[in-house]
Design a protein around this motif. Structure first.
Motif, PDB file in Angstrom:
ATOM      1  N   TYR A  41      -2.572  28.006  43.721  1.00 43.63           N
ATOM      2  CA  TYR A  41      -2.070  27.285  42.549  1.00 43.63           C
ATOM      3  C   TYR A  41      -2.995  26.144  42.127  1.00 43.63           C
ATOM      4  CZ  TYR A  41       0.104  24.529  46.308  1.00 43.63           C
ATOM      5  OH  TYR A  41       0.332  23.813  47.439  1.00 43.63           O
ATOM      6  N   GLN A 100      -6.248  26.575  42.091  1.00 44.21           N
ATOM      7  CA  GLN A 100      -7.159  27.319  41.230  1.00 44.21           C
ATOM      8  C   GLN A 100      -6.532  27.546  39.857  1.00 44.21           C
ATOM      9  OE1 GLN A 100      -9.905  30.693  42.598  1.00 44.21           O
ATOM     10  NE2 GLN A 100      -8.067  31.721  41.953  1.00 44.21           N
ATOM     11  N   THR A 101      -5.224  27.877  39.866  1.00 44.89           N
ATOM     12  CA  THR A 101      -4.518  28.058  38.594  1.00 44.89           C
ATOM     13  C   THR A 101      -4.601  26.781  37.760  1.00 44.89           C
ATOM     14  OG1 THR A 101      -2.954  29.475  39.730  1.00 44.89           O
ATOM     15  CG2 THR A 101      -2.326  28.724  37.550  1.00 44.89           C
ATOM     16  N   ARG A 111      -6.785  24.414  37.843  1.00 43.68           N
ATOM     17  CA  ARG A 111      -8.137  24.191  37.325  1.00 43.68           C
ATOM     18  C   ARG A 111      -8.427  25.158  36.186  1.00 43.68           C
ATOM     19  NH1 ARG A 111     -12.820  23.731  41.110  1.00 43.68           N
ATOM     20  NH2 ARG A 111     -13.614  22.706  39.243  1.00 43.68           N
ATOM     21  N   ALA A 112      -7.917  26.384  36.302  1.00 39.16           N
ATOM     22  CA  ALA A 112      -8.145  27.361  35.240  1.00 39.16           C
ATOM     23  C   ALA A 112      -7.432  26.960  33.953  1.00 39.16           C
ATOM     24  CB  ALA A 112      -7.675  28.743  35.688  1.00 39.16           C
ATOM     25  N   LYS A 113      -6.386  26.140  34.087  1.00 40.93           N
ATOM     26  CA  LYS A 113      -5.699  25.642  32.889  1.00 40.93           C
ATOM     27  C   LYS A 113      -6.505  24.566  32.200  1.00 40.93           C
ATOM     28  CE  LYS A 113      -1.547  24.711  34.739  1.00 40.93           C
ATOM     29  NZ  LYS A 113      -0.178  24.181  34.827  1.00 40.93           N
ATOM     30  N   GLY A 114      -7.512  24.044  32.895  1.00 42.93           N
ATOM     31  CA  GLY A 114      -8.300  22.959  32.334  1.00 42.93           C
ATOM     32  C   GLY A 114      -7.803  21.590  32.754  1.00 42.93           C
ATOM     33  N   VAL A 115      -6.975  21.539  33.799  1.00 42.67           N
ATOM     34  CA  VAL A 115      -6.509  20.240  34.290  1.00 42.67           C
ATOM     35  C   VAL A 115      -7.705  19.471  34.843  1.00 42.67           C
ATOM     36  CG1 VAL A 115      -4.969  19.091  35.917  1.00 42.67           C
ATOM     37  CG2 VAL A 115      -4.279  21.243  34.866  1.00 42.67           C
ATOM     38  N   LYS A 116      -7.773  18.180  34.518  1.00 42.81           N
ATOM     39  CA  LYS A 116      -8.890  17.350  34.974  1.00 42.81           C
ATOM     40  C   LYS A 116      -8.843  17.207  36.496  1.00 42.81           C
ATOM     41  CE  LYS A 116     -10.267  15.451  30.834  1.00 42.81           C
ATOM     42  NZ  LYS A 116      -9.953  16.707  30.141  1.00 42.81           N
ATOM     43  N   ARG A 117     -10.022  17.055  37.072  1.00 43.23           N
ATOM     44  CA  ARG A 117     -10.142  16.986  38.524  1.00 43.23           C
ATOM     45  C   ARG A 117      -9.189  15.956  39.137  1.00 43.23           C
ATOM     46  NH1 ARG A 117     -14.065  18.585  42.323  1.00 43.23           N
ATOM     47  NH2 ARG A 117     -15.175  19.773  40.756  1.00 43.23           N
ATOM     48  N   HIS A 120      -1.155  17.830  41.223  1.00 40.46           N
ATOM     49  CA  HIS A 120      -0.818  19.132  41.815  1.00 40.46           C
ATOM     50  C   HIS A 120      -0.919  19.133  43.334  1.00 40.46           C
ATOM     51  CE1 HIS A 120      -0.350  21.684  38.223  1.00 40.46           C
ATOM     52  NE2 HIS A 120      -1.104  20.762  37.669  1.00 40.46           N
ATOM     53  N   GLU A 146     -13.773  21.801  31.402  1.00 47.38           N
ATOM     54  CA  GLU A 146     -12.341  21.512  31.438  1.00 47.38           C
ATOM     55  C   GLU A 146     -11.718  21.608  30.050  1.00 47.38           C
ATOM     56  OE1 GLU A 146     -12.406  17.778  33.433  1.00 47.38           O
ATOM     57  OE2 GLU A 146     -12.434  18.688  35.423  1.00 47.38           O
ATOM     58  N   ARG A 199     -11.611  25.625  29.443  1.00 45.81           N
ATOM     59  CA  ARG A 199     -10.670  26.355  30.301  1.00 45.81           C
ATOM     60  C   ARG A 199      -9.237  26.110  29.866  1.00 45.81           C
ATOM     61  NH1 ARG A 199     -13.823  24.997  35.283  1.00 45.81           N
ATOM     62  NH2 ARG A 199     -12.562  23.132  35.549  1.00 45.81           N
ATOM     63  N   SER A 256       0.339  31.615  43.129  1.00 44.17           N
ATOM     64  CA  SER A 256      -0.499  31.029  42.086  1.00 44.17           C
ATOM     65  C   SER A 256       0.225  29.993  41.230  1.00 44.17           C
ATOM     66  CB  SER A 256      -1.053  32.122  41.172  1.00 44.17           C
ATOM     67  OG  SER A 256      -1.924  32.938  41.915  1.00 44.17           O
ATOM     68  N   ASN A 280       2.439  26.358  41.239  1.00 42.22           N
ATOM     69  CA  ASN A 280       2.700  25.191  42.084  1.00 42.22           C
ATOM     70  C   ASN A 280       4.179  25.163  42.495  1.00 42.22           C
ATOM     71  OD1 ASN A 280       3.002  22.685  43.237  1.00 42.22           O
ATOM     72  ND2 ASN A 280       1.672  21.668  41.765  1.00 42.22           N
TER      73      ASN A 280
END
Lengths: 305, 618
Positions: free
Chosen positions: A203, A205-206, A208-214, A221, B96, B99, B113, B115
């Protein structure tokens, strides 16, 4: 969820009851007659009989236990054998001091978590190594050494704090650093490994794939998921600190629970030792209960079962 | 052709402890804005790495050179058109922005996958809030609309629900809703149906196909399953060991494959209906992939399986098997609800026969296997192996049963002790069952067994982690054979393997059956594999047996509606009648057979179609 909490609460009460039984028999398990101990070596048989009746020790065991429980619930723990004062009075001041010290020591929680998160998010890099070196040092450096060094630098040389004694909250600074260092180190290590586990979850990875900032991946998360194992360790650490640190109390001249325990054991002041036994157990049982409740707050899988 | 995405000379390398690994080699591939490009390959082919390199999710150890152009990117937040951008050369902070907005992705395992501590609504809304500057309230409303779009019944109601409260199929829909939140130009789906049951897979495939048209997206669909490729793709790229070995339109790849790898892959995939008209199982016409690529394949004979004598008494009889597990407890710890994992199941197993037990997850098929192995205290009924009551054997009988009934599980690596050499693992049953055997004899026997399953005996002293999945499953088979068993329970034994490896392992099992006359209880969810290797088939759902018969009875004279539903859900490769399969976009999912104490599932009445073919009355 209320059902779950009620269940835990009943369990907690059950454990406390068992502890009360153990503490009750503690006095009876001691070698020799408790009355002889109370009355002293030279007491006559009549004197002993009077004490026995006064303390209710001539009653059947279950009645004695009933009286013990009722007294316990009224915070009547008997009298100290040494000073003759009620145990409650002997304990009160020391307990307040230890509680205050524990409160100040709580800095170890955020410090440990932040260090652990920094280490995990910079795995195998300089910051990770630095945090972990600090953490290993925190675990390995003995309290007496750290305490003395802190006094040497901040109290003697810089004169920022009083070296010993307790007049104001500021006096708790150095003891809190000394005691909290171990907790910080342990929490940091735990946080790091819990975080590394969570960061490799799908999740993340999910997210990050959404574009959530680091930053948000880490603190929105990952953190909440990683907190589950961490709060258990935090609870245990608080329990240990609440029991009083013998070494730190000696170095900083703070009369807390730790030194009381040592004094009472040395002086065979059994009512005080018995009360401390109950108090320590109570701390751990309550902390465990709170940790369980926090679990349900953080983890919906427990909450919605 | 390449108007949406174009990878040019893309190379990806990973820095590992053992040096640099070159995982993608000179990838050149393009796709149009309205097509579904399937990337097919087996484990280690680099297909997932390719998708992650598009997303910029390779992590710090991965280095990329070459370029990945995203053309005609949609208008960005600030209003200016982004034109063409090179994803391979972008910084993480820039990626970012892309994506989840212009490119988004769905992953294989919907169970892990999402949360677990965040509500479904918030997770979908997050994607909207990040890219579209909307308030939480607006985002949640949009999330509700998206759940309607992916056909979640009463979607708005599940906004406040946590992932663990949803089934796998529903979670995958939530994943898709999240991926579509910002109407991306490109959707990457990495094995999105692999972890799902076939009936759910069919629904999800249909959904993706329909949404692709509705939203005019490009879709990159990564899979290992040729059937799924046939079902969904417009164009296909085949990857092997980091290279694209072949690409073309769907029809080109399936009807005129050029590369030996593609041909072997197609030959190794069992296709439903291929066995029509033949009574016996049949081996796959393939060798191992290394041999195929070395040119040794081509015309490999398909060998018929073992012929079973049905006049003999059955080896194993199962009558009225029932397994009930407690499910829910009340405040005082009393059981209030029970799960009827297996209810009233009866069947026989003959010598030298492979009986397939097929069903979807939660159907109770594995529970039957475990009950026969004597692993379940909860099992009731009459399970007989010769004179022995398998549910209540005496200690001596138990010893004999453990010797005669063996097992192979799903995960080849997890089934072997990582601290034990493969030789020791194969030898261990001998230590227990033949204590008089000398160490030298045991080692000799173990080496023979390894040889028999196609593993060089000098690998005897090696540890499991040194082998590939297919090799390990061979070791597991060797271990299962150590005591000369009469019956082997194979629970999803080939599901975790690549198709080409699966074919060779199944060939091995059929060969052993021909030579040794061993019987298999073959538990699987895969109808095509079942059709290929089984003599008889039992179909299960909700813990009950709904149809049992010879393979031809089940596949050529299907009676029960559930069997039909299972068969219809399986992708079939057939260009002669290339018609669009229509899927109802429904969400009926089989619920677990959970009942309050005192209640039981309605008993099933079996009616006889022919002496060998029984079906539940509906």
């Amino acid at each position: 969820m209320p059902q779950y909490i009620l269940k835990r609460l009943l369990g907690t009460l059950g454990v406390m009851f068992v502890i009360a039984i153990l503490a009750f028999f503690f006095v009876h398990m001691l070698p020799g007659d408790p009355v002889r101990m109370l009355a002293g070596e030279d007491a006559t048989l009549q004197e002993m009989e009077i004490i026995r009746q006064k303390l209710g020790l001539d009653l059947p065991l279950h009645q004695q236990f009933y009286i013990f429980l009722v007294n316990l619930l009224q915070l009547d723990f008997g009298n100290s054998l040494i000073s003759g004062d009620p145990v409650y009075d002997v304990l009160a001041d020391r307990y307040v001091l230890t509680a205050k010290l524990t409160l100040v020591c709580l800095w170890f929680i955020p410090a440990g978590i932040v260090l652990g998160v920094i280490a995990a998010t910079h795995k195998s890099k300089f910051l990770d190594r630095a945090c972990m070196i600090f953490s290993v040092s925190g675990i390995s450096v003995p309290e007496f050494w750290l305490g003395l060094i802190l006094i040497q630098i901040f109290a003697v040389k810089l004169q920022w704090f009083n070296p010993t004694g307790f007049q104001s909250w500021a006096d708790l600074t150095l003891p809190a650093i000394t005691i909290g260092m171990m907790g910080t180190a342990i929490i940091a290590r735990f946080t790091r490994s819990a975080f590394l586990d969570v960061l490799s979850e799908n999740y993340i990875q999910t997210a990050r794939a959404k574009g959530v900032k680091r930053f948000n991946v880490t603190y929105v998360h990952a953190l909440r998921n990683a907190m589950l194992p961490i709060i258990t360790v935090i609870g245990l650490q608080i329990g240990f600190i609440l029991s009083g640190s013998i070494v730190a109390e000696a170095i900083f001249g703070l009369p807390g629970l730790g030194s009381l325990l040592i004094e009472s054991v040395v002086a065979r002041d059994y009512p005080v030792v018995q009360t401390l036994l109950i108090l320590y157990s109570f701390h751990f049982v309550m902390i465990n209960f709170i940790v369980d409740v926090l679990y349900t707050v953080i983890n919906p899988q427990v909450r919605l079962k | 052709m390449s108007e949406l995405l174009e990878a040019r000379n893309l190379n990806v390398r990973f820095n590992t402890m053992f040096g640099v690994k070159h995982v993608l080699k000179d990838i050149n591939i393009g796709m149009a804005h309205n097509e579904i490009l399937a990337i097919v390959g087996e484990s280690g082919s680099g297909k997932s790495v390719f998708s992650k390199s598009i997303m910029g999710l390779l992590g710090e150890r991965g280095t990329t050179d070459g370029s990945i152009w995203l053309h005609k990117g949609k208008t960005s937040k600030s209003g200016e058109s982004t034109g063409s951008i090179d994803l391979a050369g972008m910084k993480q902070t820039e990626l970012e922005e892309i994506r989840g907005d212009q490119i988004s992705m769905i992953f294989q395992d919907p169970m892990t996958s999402l949360n677990p501590v965040m509500t479904v609504g918030k997770q979908i809304a997050e994607a909207i809030r990040i890219h579209q500057n909307k308030s939480m309230k607006e985002s949640l409303e949009e999330a509700g609309r998206l759940l309607d779009l992916v056909r979640v019944p009463s979607g708005r109601k599940i906004l406040g629900v946590y992932p663990h409260q949803l089934s796998g199929g529903m979670r995958q829909r939530v994943m898709i809703a999240m991926a579509l939140a910002c109407k991306p130009k490109l959707l990457i789906a990495d094995e999105p149906t692999t972890a799902l049951d076939v009936t759910i897979q069919a629904q999800i495939l249909a959904l993706i196909k329909e949404l692709q048209k509705e939203l005019d997206m490009g879709v990159i669909f990564i899979t290992h399953d040729m059937g799924v490729v046939y079902e969904i793709a417009d164009r296909v790229a085949v990857m092997y060991k980091g290279e694209v070995v072949e690409s073309g339109t769907l029809e080109q790849i399936f009807t005129a494959p050029q590369h030996a790898y593609t041909r072997a892959l197609l030959a190794a995939a069992p296709k439903l209906g291929e066995m029509t008209g033949s009574d016996l199982p049949r081996s796959f016409p393939v060798l191992t992939m290394e041999e195929e690529l070395a040119g040794k394949g081509g015309n490999v004979a398909q060998i018929d399986g073992h012929a079973v004598d049905y006049n003999e008494d059955p080896l194993l009889t199962v009558r009225n098997l029932q397994v009930i597990f407690p499910r829910r407890h009340n405040f005082f710890g009393q059981v209030t609800h029970q799960i009827h994992a297996v209810s009233d199941v009866s069947f026989d197993l003959h010598k030298g026969e492979t009986l397939g037990i097929v069903g979807e997850s939660g159907s109770g098929k594995s529970t039957i296997g475990n009950a026969i192995l004597g692993l379940l205290g909860e099992a009731e009924g009459d399970v007989r192996y010769g004179e022995i009551d398998l549910l209540n054997p005496t200690p001596e009988q138990r010893e004999l049963v453990r010797k005669d009934i063996s097992f192979i599980f799903q995960d080849p690596l997890a089934s072997l002790n990582p601290r034990m050499t493969i030789g020791a693992a194969v030898e261990e049953p001998l230590i227990i069952h033949c204590p008089d055997m000398s160490a030298a004899d045991r080692q000799k026997r173990a080496k023979e067994l390894l040889q028999q399953v196609g593993i060089a005996p000098d690998l005897y002293r090696h540890y499991p982690h040194e082998f590939s999945g297919g090799m390990l499953q061979r070791v597991n088979i060797a271990r299962a054979l150590t005591t000369n068993p009469k019956i082997i329970v194979a629970d999803e034994s080939v599901s975790a393997l690549d198709v080409s490896v699966q074919a060779t392992v199944l060939n091995l099992m059929m060969e052993l059956q021909r030579n040794l006359g061993v019987s298999f209880i073959f538990i699987s969810h895969d109808m095509a594999v079942i059709e290929r290797v089984c003599h008889r088939v039992a179909v299960m759902t909700k813990g009950q047996l709904v149809e049992v018969g010879h393979r031809r009875d089940i596949f050529e004279n299907t009676q029960h509606s559930y069997t039909r539903k299972l068969l219809a859900a399986i992708p079939q490769i057939d260009f002669s009648t290339r018609q669009q399969k229509t899927f109802e976009l429904i969400n009926d999912e089989v619920p677990d057979p959970v009942f309050p104490v005192g209640e039981a599932p309605t008993p099933i009445l079996m009616k006889e179609i022919s002496p060998s073919h029984k079906v539940a009355t509906e």
